[in-house]
Design an enzyme around this catalytic site. Structure first.
Site, PDB file in Angstrom:
ATOM      1  N   GLU A 273       8.082  14.811  17.253  1.00 43.44           N
ATOM      2  CA  GLU A 273       8.563  14.899  15.879  1.00 43.44           C
ATOM      3  C   GLU A 273       7.697  15.882  15.100  1.00 43.44           C
ATOM      4  O   GLU A 273       6.488  15.707  15.010  1.00 43.44           O
ATOM      5  CB  GLU A 273       8.494  13.519  15.224  1.00 43.44           C
ATOM      6  CG  GLU A 273       9.099  13.478  13.830  1.00 43.44           C
ATOM      7  CD  GLU A 273       9.052  12.098  13.219  1.00 43.44           C
ATOM      8  OE1 GLU A 273       8.004  11.426  13.364  1.00 43.44           O
ATOM      9  OE2 GLU A 273      10.041  11.674  12.586  1.00 43.44           O
TER      10      GLU A 273
ATOM     11  N   GLU B 165       9.550   0.982  10.846  1.00 43.73           N
ATOM     12  CA  GLU B 165      10.541   2.041  10.751  1.00 43.73           C
ATOM     13  C   GLU B 165       9.760   3.332  10.984  1.00 43.73           C
ATOM     14  O   GLU B 165       8.977   3.748  10.130  1.00 43.73           O
ATOM     15  CB  GLU B 165      11.227   1.967   9.388  1.00 43.73           C
ATOM     16  CG  GLU B 165      12.621   2.518   9.399  1.00 43.73           C
ATOM     17  CD  GLU B 165      12.613   3.991   9.126  1.00 43.73           C
ATOM     18  OE1 GLU B 165      12.589   4.372   7.938  1.00 43.73           O
ATOM     19  OE2 GLU B 165      12.610   4.774  10.092  1.00 43.73           O
TER      20      GLU B 165
ATOM     21  N   LYS C 236       0.852  -1.182   0.000  1.00 51.08           N
ATOM     22  CA  LYS C 236       0.000   0.000   0.000  1.00 51.08           C
ATOM     23  C   LYS C 236       0.889   1.233   0.000  1.00 51.08           C
ATOM     24  O   LYS C 236       1.569   1.507   0.989  1.00 51.08           O
ATOM     25  CB  LYS C 236      -0.910   0.046   1.233  1.00 51.08           C
ATOM     26  CG  LYS C 236      -1.857   1.268   1.196  1.00 51.08           C
ATOM     27  CD  LYS C 236      -2.587   1.535   2.501  1.00 51.08           C
ATOM     28  CE  LYS C 236      -1.961   2.647   3.311  1.00 51.08           C
ATOM     29  NZ  LYS C 236      -1.813   3.931   2.586  1.00 51.08           N
TER      30      LYS C 236
ATOM     31  N   CYS D 260      12.539  10.915   8.590  1.00 52.74           N
ATOM     32  CA  CYS D 260      12.436  10.303   9.907  1.00 52.74           C
ATOM     33  C   CYS D 260      13.705  10.532  10.733  1.00 52.74           C
ATOM     34  O   CYS D 260      13.661  10.603  11.963  1.00 52.74           O
ATOM     35  CB  CYS D 260      12.169   8.814   9.767  1.00 52.74           C
ATOM     36  SG  CYS D 260      13.142   8.060   8.459  1.00 52.74           S
TER      37      CYS D 260
END
Lengths: 510, 500
Positions: free
Chosen positions: B400, B269, B193, B303
Site C-alpha cells: 500500500e 480497519e 486517541k 484505505c
C-alpha cells in the site's frame, strides 16, 4: 385561500389563529362542492369554539389525487430515507416550539388538562416523530442466497403508497403522531381524517407539515363526518391502505369497505391497522404491593377520564385482600379532581361530547338497574360541561352490560376471585383483547399469568404506560396489526422479492 | 494551561476566525497532559507549525478511563435511555451543521485536503453519520427466543462499557464520527486517541460534544503518540474493547496488545491495495473518470484507493491514453484555492514513504508513465503518478503506497483478472466496470473484498457497511452492522416451572 379563525382562549387570554379549511397540497382550501361546516364544541362549557369546513366525498377524491401525485413525484421512491428523516426531525422541532399553544387548543377542544396535554400527549408525540425519523433511513430488505453460480434474490421493503388514516378524539395529537410518523418514515403519502369532534390540532399540525418543508400532497387533512369522509377513504379505489383507530363497530365497516373495493390493505389480516376497543382486565393478586397497585388501578381507569382504549375497566381482586384493597381504591379515586382543563388542580377533564356523556350515563343507569353496587359516584353534576366523576361498581356479574361493554368513561367494575386460574378465566372472558394488567410480587406467577392473558399488551406491576419503541395493538376484536416500535414499519411497507438470474438458462420446450 | 489556538482564515473559499483550547479532553474538562509536553501540528502545504496541542501520556489514559468508567456507571450506559442518547447525538449533528465551514477549514488546514472537499464531502458524510446513529439509539433490541413453555429466554444487547478508539489522519473528522457515532448510540463511554498528525478537528468536536450536553466523562480525547497513548489504550486492563483504523502494521500491534492484556474485543480497519477492473465493454469515459477519482481522491490517502487498475487488453491503450490525460488535468494546489482537487500529502513521513515507493518502482523496472516527482517546491505535494509494465511481485504492486500513485495492469479475461486481483494480502475494496450486468455480478462475487463497487468508485453511505476481508481488517463500520462492534449479547434464561 387562507382559511383561519382567531379564537381567544379564555383562561390564558391567548389569541390563536387556527386554520379551518381542508389541508390539501400544503394549502388550506374550501370544499369543492359543499357548504357544510363542522361545529367544534368545548366540552367543559358546552359552547362552540368555532367551525371548520366539513369535507365531502369529492374532497376526499381531490385529497387522494394530491397524495397520489406526490407519491409518484416528490415522495415514495423519489425521496431518500435521509431526507424523510430530516423532515420528520424538523417537524418534531416545530411541535416542540409550539408545545404550549398546541396543548391549550387540545385542552379547549378535548377537555383534558393542559399540563397533561403538553407534557404527556405532546411530549410523547414529539418523541414519536423523532423515533420514526430515526427509522426512515433504516428500512432494509434481505439478500437471499439461491445459487451462487447463477442466481441471487433480494427483497425491497417499498412504501405501500397512498394511505388513508382515520383517527379518534381521545388523544387527537398523539394519535395523529402515531399514524403520521411511521407512514412518512416509510415513504407513504397520507390522507388523514381527524375526528369530527376534535379536528383543530390536526389542522394546526398540518400547518407545521408545510412549514417543515414536506412537499405538497405528502400529507393531506380532511376533517369530515365518519360516514362521509371515513367511508369515502375506505371505499376509495386509489387508496392502498387504510389505518383506523376507533370503535370496534366502525372498524368492522372499514374492513368491509376495504374488502368490497380494491382489497386494500385492510383485509389482509396481517396488514390492517385496526386499533379498536377494549374491556381490559386488571388483576390484583394477594402478594401485590397494595398501595402501588391501587395507584395503578386508578390510573388505569381514570386517566384521560377513562377515554382510553386500554382502560383497565374490569378490576379483579383476590378475595384475601379484597376489602382492604377496595377501601384503598375508593379512597384514592376520590382524590382525583375532575374539572376544567385550564384549572391547575384538574387531574382529569370532562368527557369529550354530549353523545359520550349520555352513553356513559346510560351505562351507569344500567349498572344500577341490574343490581351492581355503587361504592363511588353515580350522581350527575349540575351545571355546564360534560363532567363525569369517578364511578365504581362492585358485586358485578359477568353478564352485566357494564362488565361486557366498553363504556369509555371513568366507570370501573370490580369483581373478586379465589384462584389464579379463576382470575385468568374471568380476565379472558371477553371478545376484546387489547390490554391487561396484573400485580403480584411472585415472579413465577407474573410469568405464568402474563403468558395466559389474551391481550396485545400486558402490564406487570404497572398500567397504561406505553413507549414509542414498544409495539401496541390488540388481539381478537380489539384490532389487527401493531402500532409503535419497529413493528409499525410493517404496516406501511410492502415486500417485493426480486429474483436476479445471471446464469440460469431456460430449457425449451419442456 | 493548555494552548489556546487562534487562527484567522482569510482565503478565497473561507474567511473566519477560530479560537479554542487544545488540551486533552478528560471528564468534561480541557487539561494539560500530565508531563506538560506538547505536540506540534504542522501545515502540510509548507511544513510550518500551525500550533501545538497538549500531549497525553499513559497516565492521562488512566485518568480518562477512570472518568469513562464513572460516567458509564452513573450518567451513561443504560442509565441514560436510548431516546435521550439519540437526542444528544442529534444535537451534536445540529452543532456540526452550524459550524460546518469552520470545521471544514480546520480539517483542510490540518490535513491538507481541499476545503471544498472537506466541506462538501467529509462534513456532509460526517453529519449524516451522527444523525444516522442518533436514530439507532432507541432501537437496540434483543430477541425473545422460543425454547419451551417451561422457560423464558431472551437476549439483551448491552453496551460494552469503556471502549478505546484510535483513529487515523486521512479523514480525521469522518473517522472520528464513524467511531463515536455507534459507540455512543449503544451506550458506551469512550477514550479516543486522534492521530498526532491531525488532532485539531477532534479537539474542536470535544467542545461541540460539551455544548450538546453530553455528561462529563462520556467522551474523552487523549491526543498523543501511538507507542505511548495508543499502546496504553490497546493494553489497558479496564478498556474492554478497542477499535482501530490505520495501517496493517500497527493493526497487528493493537491485536497483540489486546491479546496480551485482557483479551479485549477488537475491530480493525486497515490497509488495502484495491483492484479496479475495467472490462472491454465498459463505458470507457466513465471508467476513466471513476478510476481517477478512485486513486486521486484524498490524494490517494484512502484505505480503499483503487491503486491497482486492471484494464482488459482490448481497451488498454485507449484507457491509458485517456487516463493519462485525465491525470494531467488534476488540479494540484493549495487546499484553500477554489479549484484545487489534490492538496499536499499529510506529512513529511508520508511524503518520504511515497517517494520511496516511486523510487522502488523505478528501480524494480516498472515504467513511470507520468509523474514520479515532487510537485512544486514547498510542502508535501506529489505529482499524480502512473506506473505501467509492472510485474506482480514488485513492491509497488503488492504494498500500500497511500499516495496519488497507481499501477495500470493489462489483463486477458475474467479468470485472469480475478486471480490477479485476489493475489494480495489485502481485501478491503474492489471495483468492476462493465456494461454486462451478469458479468459484473459474477466477478464482483468472486472478488475477495468487503466492498464491491460496480461502475463506480469510493462510494460510501452511512447506512451501508464498510470493512475488509483478510489483512484489511475485521469487523464492519457503518450501517446497522457497526452496532455489533459496541454491544455485548447477554442471554437470559428464566425458569418458569422446571424442577430439579
Amino acid at each position: 385561500m387562507a382559511q383561519t379563525v382567531r379564537i381567544e382562549i379564555p383562561a390564558t387570554g391567548r389569541v390563536v389563529e387556527i386554520p379551518t379549511g381542508l389541508f390539501i397540497n400544503n394549502e388550506f382550501v374550501s370544499s369543492v362542492d359543499s357548504q357544510e361546516r363542522i361545529e367544534v364544541i368545548n366540552p367543559a362549557t358546552e359552547e362552540t369554539i368555532c367551525s371548520v369546513v366539513a369535507g365531502s366525498k369529492e374532497d376526499i377524491d381531490v385529497a387522494v389525487a394530491a397524495a397520489r401525485a406526490a407519491y409518484s413525484t416528490t415522495w415514495g421512491k423519489n425521496v431518500t430515507g435521509f431526507e424523510r428523516s430530516r423532515l420528520l426531525n424538523k417537524l418534531a422541532d416545530l411541535m416542540e416550539r409550539d408545545m404550549q399553544v398546541l396543548a391549550e387548543v387540545e385542552s379547549l377542544n378535548n377537555g383534558k388538562p393542559v399540563k397533561i396535554a403538553r407534557d404527556f400527549d405532546i411530549g410523547d408525540s414529539i418523541q414519536c416523530l423523532r423515533y420514526y425519523a430515526g427509522w426512515a433511513d433504516k428500512i432494509v430488505g434481505q439478500t437471499i442466497e439461491v445459487d451462487n453460480r447463477t442466481k441471487m434474490a433480494f427483497t425491497r421493503h417499498e412504501p405501500i403508497g397512498v394511505c388513508g388514516q382515520i383517527i379518534p378524539w381521545n388523544y387527537p395529537i398523539n394519535m395523529w403522531a402515531w399514524k403520521v410518523a411511521p407512514a412518512l418514515a416509510c415513504g407513504c403519502t397520507i390522507v388523514m381524517k381527524p375526528s369530527e369532534l376534535t379536528p383543530l390540532t390536526a389542522l394546526m399540525l398540518s400547518k407545521l407539515i408545510a412549514e417543515a418543508g414536506f412537499p405538497p400532497g405528502v400529507v393531506n387533512t380532511v376533517p369530515s363526518l365518519g360516514p362521509i369522509g371515513g367511508a369515502a377513504l375506505s371505499h376509495h379505489m386509489d387508496v392502498d391502505k387504510v389505518a383506523f383507530t376507533g370503535s370496534t363497530l366502525t372498524g368492522r365497516k372499514i374492513m368491509e369497505a376495504a374488502a368490497k373495493s380494491n382489497l386494500k390493505k385492510a383485509c389482509h389480516i396481517r396488514e390492517v391497522s385496526l386499533e379498536l376497543g377494549g374491556k381490559s382486565p386488571h388483576i390484583i393478586f394477594e402478594s401485590a404491593n397494595l398501595d402501588q397497585a391501587a395507584n395503578w388501578a386508578c390510573l388505569g381507569i381514570l386517566y384521560n377520564t377513562g377515554q382510553d382504549c386500554t382502560a383497565g375497566s374490569r378490576l379483579y381482586v383476590q378475595d384475601t385482600i379484597y376489602d382492604k384493597f377496595l377501601a384503598l381504591l375508593v379512597d384514592k379515586a376520590k382524590q382525583l379532581v375532575i374539572g376544567d382543563g385550564f384549572d391547575e388542580k384538574s387531574g382529569g377533564g370532562p368527557v369529550v361530547s354530549k353523545a359520550q356523556y349520555d352513553k356513559i350515563w346510560s351505562y351507569i343507569e344500567s349498572g344500577k338497574s341490574h343490581g351492581a353496587r355503587l361504592v363511588l359516584g353515580g350522581e350527575k353534576r349540575r351545571g355546564k360541561g360534560f363532567f363525569v366523576d369517578p364511578t365504581i361498581f362492585t358485586d358485578v356479574t359477568p353478564d352485566m352490560r357494564i362488565v361486557r361493554d366498553e363504556i369509555f368513561g371513568p366507570v370501573l367494575s370490580v369483581g373478586r376471585f379465589k384462584t389464579e386460574e379463576e382470575a385468568i378465566s374471568l380476565a379472558n372472558d371477553t371478545s376484546y383483547g387489547l390490554g391487561a394488567g396484573l400485580h403480584s410480587t411472585d415472579a413465577n406467577q407474573c410469568m405464568r399469568v402474563s403468558s395466559a392473558l389474551e391481550a396485545g399488551t400486558v402490564w406487570i406491576n404497572q398500567y397504561n404506560i406505553l413507549g414509542n419503541n414498544i409495539p401496541f395493538g390488540g388481539k381478537k376484536q380489539s384490532g389487527i396489526g401493531r402500532e409503535l416500535g419497529s413493528y409499525a414499519l410493517k404496516e406501511y411497507t410492502e415486500v417485493k422479492a426480486v429474483h436476479w438470474n445471471f446464469g440460469e438458462q431456460a430449457d425449451w420446450p419442456l | 494551561m493548555p494552548t489556546v489556538f487562534t487562527h484567522e482564515f482569510n482565503t478565497p473559499v473561507y474567511k473566519g476566525k477560530v479560537s479554542f483550547n487544545t488540551g486533552l479532553f478528560i471528564n468534561g474538562q480541557f487539561v494539560d497532559g500530565s508531563d506538560r509536553t506538547t505536540i506540534d501540528v504542522v501545515n502540510p502545504t509548507n511544513g510550518e507549525v500551525i500550533t501545538s496541542v497538549s500531549e497525553g501520556t499513559p497516565k492521562d489514559v488512566d485518568l480518562a478511563v477512570d472518568a469513562a468508567e464513572r460516567a458509564f456507571e452513573t450518567t451513561w450506559g443504560l442509565n441514560c435511555p436510548g431516546n435521550k442518547r439519540g437526542l444528544l447525538l442529534n444535537k451534536l449533528a445540529s452543532l456540526m451543521e452550524e459550524h460546518t465551514e469552520e470545521l471544514a477549514a480546520l480539517e483542510a488546514l490540518d490535513n491538507g485536503k481541499a476545503f471544498n472537499m472537506a466541506r462538501n464531502g467529509d462534513l456532509v458524510l460526517a453529519i449524516d453519520c451522527i444523525r444516522y446513529y442518533a436514530g439507532w439509539s432507541d432501537k437496540i433490541t434483543g430477541r425473545v427466543i422460543e425454547t419451551s413453555e417451561d422457560k423464558f429466554n431472551y437476549t439483551r444487547h448491552e453496551p460494552i462499557g469503556v471502549v478505546g478508539q484510535i483513529i487515523p489522519w486521512n479523514f480525521p473528522l469522518l473517522m472520528f464520527v464513524w467511531k463515536i457515532g455507534p459507540a455512543l448510540a449503544t451506550g458506551n463511554t469512550i477514550v479516543l486517541k486522534p492521530s498526532e498528525f491531525t488532532p485539531l478537528t477532534a479537539i474542536r468536536m470535544c467542545q461541540l460534544v460539551q455544548e450538546a450536553g453530553f455528561p462529563a466523562g462520556v467522551l474523552n480525547v487523549v491526543t498523543g503518540y501511538g507507542n505511548t497513548v495508543g499502546n496504553a489504550i490497546a493494553s489497558h486492563m479496564r478498556i474492554h474493547k478497542v477499535a482501530f483504523t490505520g495501517s496493517t502494521l500497527v493493526g497487528r500491534k493493537v491485536m497483540e496488545a489486546a491479546a496480551k492484556s485482557n483479551l479485549k474485543n477488537i475491530t480493525l480497519e486497515l490497509g488495502g491495495k484495491s483492484p479496479n477492473i475495467i472490462f472491454d465493454d465498459a463505458d470507457l469515459e466513465q471508467a476513466v473518470n471513476w478510476a481517477a477519482f478512485g486513486i486521486y481522491f484524498n490524494h490517494g490517502q484512502c484505505c480503499c484507493a483503487g491503486s491497482r487498475i486492471f484494464v482488459q487488453e482490448g481497451v488498454y491503450d485507449e484507457f491509458l491514453k485517456r487516463f493519462t490525460e485525465k491525470s494531467r488535468s488534476i488540479k494540484v494546489g493549495d487546499p484553500f484555492a477554489p479549484d484545487t482537487f489534490q492538496g499536499p500529502q499529510v506529512s513529511q513521513i508520508q511524503y518520504d514513504r511515497i517517494m520511496g515507493y516511486i523510487d522502488s518502482g523505478k528501480k524494480e523496472g516498472a515504467k513511470v508513465h507520468i509523474g514520479g516527482e515532487r510537485h512544486g517546491s514547498d510542502g508535501y505535494y506529489i505529482q499524480p503518478t502512473i506506473f505501467t509494465d509492472s510485474n506482480p511481485d514488485m513492491r509497488i504492486v503488492q504494498e500500500e503506497i497511500f499516495g496519488p500513485v497507481s499501477v495500470v495492469i493489462k489483463f486477458k479475461d475474467e479468470e485472469d483478472v480475478v486471480r490477479q486481483a485476489n493475489d494480495t494480502l489485502y481485501g478491503l475494496a474492489a471495483a468492476v466496470f462493465t456494461k454486462d450486468m451478469s458479468r459484473a455480478i459474477t466477478t464482483a462475487h468472486k472478488l475477495k473484498a468487503g466492498t464491491l463497487w460496480v461502475n463506480c468508485y469510493n462510494q460510501l453511505n452511512s447506512n451501508v457497511p464498510f470493512g475488509g476481508f483478510k489483512q484489511s481488517g475485521m469487523g464492519r463500520e457503518c450501517g446497522e452492522y457497526a452496532l455489533n462492534n459496541y454491544t455485548e449479547v447477554k442471554a437470559v434464561h428464566v425458569n418458569l416451572r422446571m424442577k430439579m
